[in-house]
Design an enzyme around this catalytic site. Structure first.
Site, PDB file in Angstrom:
ATOM      1  N   ASP A  85     -17.977 -48.368  38.891  1.00 57.93           N
ATOM      2  CA  ASP A  85     -17.246 -47.408  39.739  1.00 57.93           C
ATOM      3  C   ASP A  85     -16.515 -48.139  40.858  1.00 57.93           C
ATOM      4  OD1 ASP A  85     -19.768 -48.016  40.740  1.00 57.93           O
ATOM      5  OD2 ASP A  85     -20.213 -45.984  41.427  1.00 57.93           O
ATOM      6  N   LYS A 116     -23.164 -51.283  35.147  1.00 56.91           N
ATOM      7  CA  LYS A 116     -23.691 -50.144  35.920  1.00 56.91           C
ATOM      8  C   LYS A 116     -25.201 -50.363  36.041  1.00 56.91           C
ATOM      9  CE  LYS A 116     -23.236 -46.095  37.952  1.00 56.91           C
ATOM     10  NZ  LYS A 116     -22.498 -45.909  39.228  1.00 56.91           N
ATOM     11  N   ASP A 175      -7.037 -49.230  30.580  1.00 54.37           N
ATOM     12  CA  ASP A 175      -6.009 -48.185  30.726  1.00 54.37           C
ATOM     13  C   ASP A 175      -5.642 -48.064  32.210  1.00 54.37           C
ATOM     14  OD1 ASP A 175      -5.991 -47.493  27.988  1.00 54.37           O
ATOM     15  OD2 ASP A 175      -5.867 -45.351  28.437  1.00 54.37           O
TER      16      ASP A 175
HETATM   17 MG    MG Z   1      -8.306 -47.586  25.023  1.00 51.61          MG
END
Ligand code: MG
Ligand code: IPM
Length: 353
Positions: free
Chosen positions: A219, A186, A247
């Site tokens: 992002d 970022k 995830d």
């Molecule tokens: Mg995790």
């Protein structure tokens, strides 16, 4: 070969999935004439309950004596009081730091037959094969934490050497793959990311001129992972971005329950765990997906024990079983018959010949 493996079942579904992992390792030992010894130790909430500490000294000692560590998961509502002096997660972060396993490899491969288990469009998913290399022992997870009545802070700090070593690991992996490395940061906002970007650029241009390096803001990376996942090869990123992006990436593979991880440091000793958490809502019901742990066992055989043929056999067995239609609840769709954790494990074990 002889090997000592420390097993850290932890909390929630951790004991169920590590049991599956151990069964697969035992089958491999039997099939190839190896001798694996297992030392089961406490970590996380289970350790807080038993000895009032999330990472007991005996656990640390056993890990240090072992060739590899297989971990389930830690945490749960029982120990999540924000004012509690100890948290299960301290056990997990503690063992990662203690073993110096700074490089967390999280491969994301879409098994064609599971593309329809994903909430995403199947046509975007076929052929997805990427590797996220997550920095695991630095950044905001380990910086100083402060809490006052009306404010709180978490320090995010990265040192040049920490970025250098993780970028080297990722670039070496890229070299064995499609030679494409995407460094995620970022840098438009964070000073740590500007350091990260400078170091990544220098290391790759000086030491890996044959690897194509691209920088991407986190992002945008989150978006591109869903929009065009096939175009990624190796992603390298800091601790927290890697946690979040993997995830997200697990949805490409159909379920969080599918993804394995290997955490490596300077030595061969590694820590292997599925990327999912302790899933307290389904714990103790024999319905959790053991595939992430079984795939982690394959990584353990490959990276810590140097048993490539055995690792490949576990991966092929897993693929075969899924291709033949075996499904735990999280990856079952429509009329698919649903297998329990132990039944799914038994299928994989039978497939290992
Ligand atoms: Mg995790
Ligand atoms: C993971 C987990 C852990 C992490 C938690 C349980 C501390 O989410 O391994 O991805 O954030 O590293």
């Amino acid at each position: 070969m002889d090997a000592l493996i420390t097993v850290l079942p932890g909390d929630g579904i951790g004991p169920e999935v590590t049991k599956s992992g151990v069964r697969v390792l035992q089958r491999i030992a039997e099939a190839f004439g190896h001798h694996f010894d297992f030392s089961t130790q406490l970590i996380g909430g289970a350790a807080i309950d038993a000895c009032n500490h999330p990472l007991p000294a005996d656990t640390i000692a056993s890990c240090h004596e072992s060739d590899a560590v297989l971990l389930g998961a830690v945490g749960g509502p029982k120990w999540s009081d924000p004012n509690a002096p100890m948290r299960p997660e301290q056990g997990l972060l503690g063992i990662r730091a203690e073993l110096g396993v700074f490089a967390n490899l999280r491969p994301v491969r879409v098994i064609d037959e599971l593309a329809k288990a994903s909430p995403l469009k199947a046509e975007l998913l076929t052929g997805v094969d990427l590797m996220v290399v997550r920095e695991l022992t630095g950044g905001i997870y380990f910086g100083e934490k402060k809490r006052d009545t009306d404010s709180a802070s978490d320090l995010c700090i990265y040192h040049t050497f920490e970025v250098e070593r993780i970028v080297r690991v990722a670039a070496r992996i890229a070299r064995e793959r499609k030679r494409k490395l995407c460094s995620v940061d970022k840098a438009n906002v964070l000073e740590t990311s500007r350091l990260w970007r400078d170091v990544a650029t220098r290391i790759v241009s000086q030491e890996f001129p044959d690897v194509a390096l691209e920088h991407m803001l986190v992002d945008a990376a989150a978006m591109h992972l869903l929009a065009r996942p096939r175009e990624f090869d190796v992603i390298v990123t800091e601790n927290m971005f890697g946690d979040i992006l993997t995830d997200e990436a697990s949805m490409l593979a159909g379920s969080l329950g599918m993804l394995p991880s290997a955490s490596l440091g300077e030595s061969k000793r590694g820590l292997y765990e599925p990327i999912h958490g302790s899933a307290p809502d389904i714990a103790g019901r024999n319905i959790a997906n053991p595939c992430g742990t079984i795939a982690s066992v394959a990584l353990l055989l490959r990276h810590s024990l140097g048993l490539e043929a055995e690792a490949a056999l576990v991966e092929t067995a897993l693929l075969q079983v899924i291709s033949n239609g075996a499904r735990t609840a999280d990856i079952a769709r429509g009329n698919d018959p649903v297998l329990s954790t132990s039944a799914m494990t038994a299928k994989v074990v039978e497939q290992i010949r």
